[in-house]
Design an enzyme around this catalytic site. Structure first.
Site, mmCIF file in Angstrom:
data_model
loop_
_atom_site.group_PDB
_atom_site.id
_atom_site.type_symbol
_atom_site.label_atom_id
_atom_site.label_comp_id
_atom_site.label_asym_id
_atom_site.label_seq_id
_atom_site.Cartn_x
_atom_site.Cartn_y
_atom_site.Cartn_z
ATOM 1 N N HIS A 272 -13.961 -23.922 -39.763
ATOM 2 C CA HIS A 272 -14.303 -23.215 -40.983
ATOM 3 C C HIS A 272 -15.095 -21.951 -40.652
ATOM 4 O O HIS A 272 -15.685 -21.829 -39.574
ATOM 5 C CB HIS A 272 -15.099 -24.123 -41.918
ATOM 6 N N GLU A 274 -17.895 -20.934 -41.777
ATOM 7 C CA GLU A 274 -19.304 -21.225 -41.552
ATOM 8 C C GLU A 274 -19.527 -21.777 -40.143
ATOM 9 O O GLU A 274 -20.511 -21.422 -39.465
ATOM 10 C CB GLU A 274 -19.809 -22.249 -42.583
ATOM 11 N N CYS A 304 -18.130 -26.575 -47.665
ATOM 12 C CA CYS A 304 -17.730 -27.968 -47.880
ATOM 13 C C CYS A 304 -18.848 -28.880 -47.374
ATOM 14 O O CYS A 304 -19.853 -28.430 -46.810
ATOM 15 C CB CYS A 304 -16.417 -28.259 -47.152
ATOM 16 N N CYS A 307 -19.471 -28.626 -43.485
ATOM 17 C CA CYS A 307 -20.200 -27.412 -43.118
ATOM 18 C C CYS A 307 -21.635 -27.467 -43.613
ATOM 19 O O CYS A 307 -22.543 -26.957 -42.943
ATOM 20 C CB CYS A 307 -19.495 -26.182 -43.685
#
Length: 354
Positions: A272, A274, A304, A307
């Site tokens: 992701h 992040e 999410c 993360c």
């Protein structure tokens, strides 16, 4: 602030300028706009070539003739663009409006100034034709109107369509009354200084949006920026790890099978945005050591749950996001327990449909 207005034939530019004068803006007139004649560039059945001054009045532009008729009073007028630029630069603390912007070189010069805001206005062609017809003293067919409108939009020297497309704020004026137009204009909050110089939130969120353009994930584009002391430490975007086939080239079977949001995440090969940003920054840089400066993570989509856990562990103290995600409630719970500030950023509206 200097607001410049451009727009299609009879779209309502004069009323937008008039509204701004009611808000304390001073009307500036660039006389060169009304001193040239339109050259014939081909023919159209039943279409006539008209003087640009006549066209300007029909086009809702504020011309010297209209001003002299008492509809609006100019605060100052200029024959040369350099004179106008020097004047507004010297008096940049005042608010000015000029209508209309119809020259691409003029627009390019104005865009260099940090106090300039460009608004474009358009409307459905049938509505514009009705407005145009009401203001004309002679009958004009819709074919003639379309011809005149297109000549402005697709001019070889100063295509209005190119000028309008560069506007920071775009208005579609379908309003049947001036009152409703003014109400909608007030909702835009045109005096918001963030339109001229973005706030830190706006600046970093735009960087996150830019990072998202590098995403190769088939599910969605996500970008992330980690900052400390208003300085960028790392950026990230989602996609498969280095040396693996990109997701959009078949590298992640989960993303390429159209799984629903949040489904089968354990089989996903994509990192992701992040995660990539946190890995790039590292905890030592994020926590800032003895500086005492807190780090902020900007992401164009709410993190999410997975993360969020990593954000907590990394030492991030604040998370700013733009779009919601399917796990928002779980993410909020985790970050709230870890005393991380989580807030949603909403930029100023850059367009309205009236």
């Amino acid at each position: 602030m200097l607001i410049g207005i451009s727009g299609t034939l009879s779209s309502g530019k004069t009323e937008v300028a008039r509204y701004l004068t009611f808000q304390g803006f001073k009307l500036l007139v660039f006389k060169e706009n009304g001193d040239k004649e339109v050259e014939s560039s081909g023919s159209c059945e039943s279409a006539s070539v008209i003087d640009i001054k006549e066209l300007s009045i029909s086009n809702d532009d504020i011309t010297t003739k209209e001003i002299n008729n008492g509809s609006m009073e100019p605060y100052n007028s200029f024959n040369e663009l350099d004179e106008l630029l020097e004047y507004v630069t010297t008096n940049w603390r005042m608010n000015f409006v000029i209508s209309h912007i119809s020259d691409i070189e003029m627009l390019n010069s104005l865009q260099k100034r940090p106090f300039f805001l460009h608004i474009s206005i358009d409307a459905p062609i049938q509505l514009r034709f009705k407005r145009f017809s009401i203001k004309q003293k002679r009958e004009l067919s819709i074919e003639e109107f379309i011809y005149q409108s297109d000549r402005l939009l697709f001019s070889s020297t100063n295509p209005l369509i190119e000028i309008n497309n560069q506007a920071q704020i775009k208005i579609i004026n379908t309003s049947a009354s001036i009152k409703s137009l003014y109400v909608k204009l007030s909702e835009l909050n045109l005096l918001n200084q963030e339109r001229l110089r973005p706030t830190w939130d706006s600046y970093f969120m735009r960087l996150a949006d830019l990072a998202a353009l590098r995403s190769n994930c088939m599910k969605r584009r996500v970008g992330c920026v980690v900052v400390r002391g208003n300085r960028v430490m790392a950026t990230g975007y989602n996609g498969t790890p280095r040396n693996l086939t990109n997701c959009n080239e078949g590298g992640c079977s989960r993303c390429n099978q159209g799984q629903g949001s949040g489904a089968a995440l354990s089989t996903c090969l994509c990192l992701h945005a992040e995660e990539n940003a946190l890995l790039e920054a590292g905890r030592d840089r994020i926590t800032g050591g003895q500086t005492g400066e807190n780090s902020v993570l900007y992401c164009n989509t709410c993190p999410c749950l997975t993360c969020s856990i990593k954000i907590v562990q990394s030492g991030i103290k604040e998370v700013v996001y733009a779009q919601s995600y399917s796990m928002d409630i779980l993410s909020h719970k985790v970050m709230s327990e870890a005393n991380i500030i989580l807030r949603q950023y909403s930029p100023p509206t850059d367009g309205i449909f009236i």
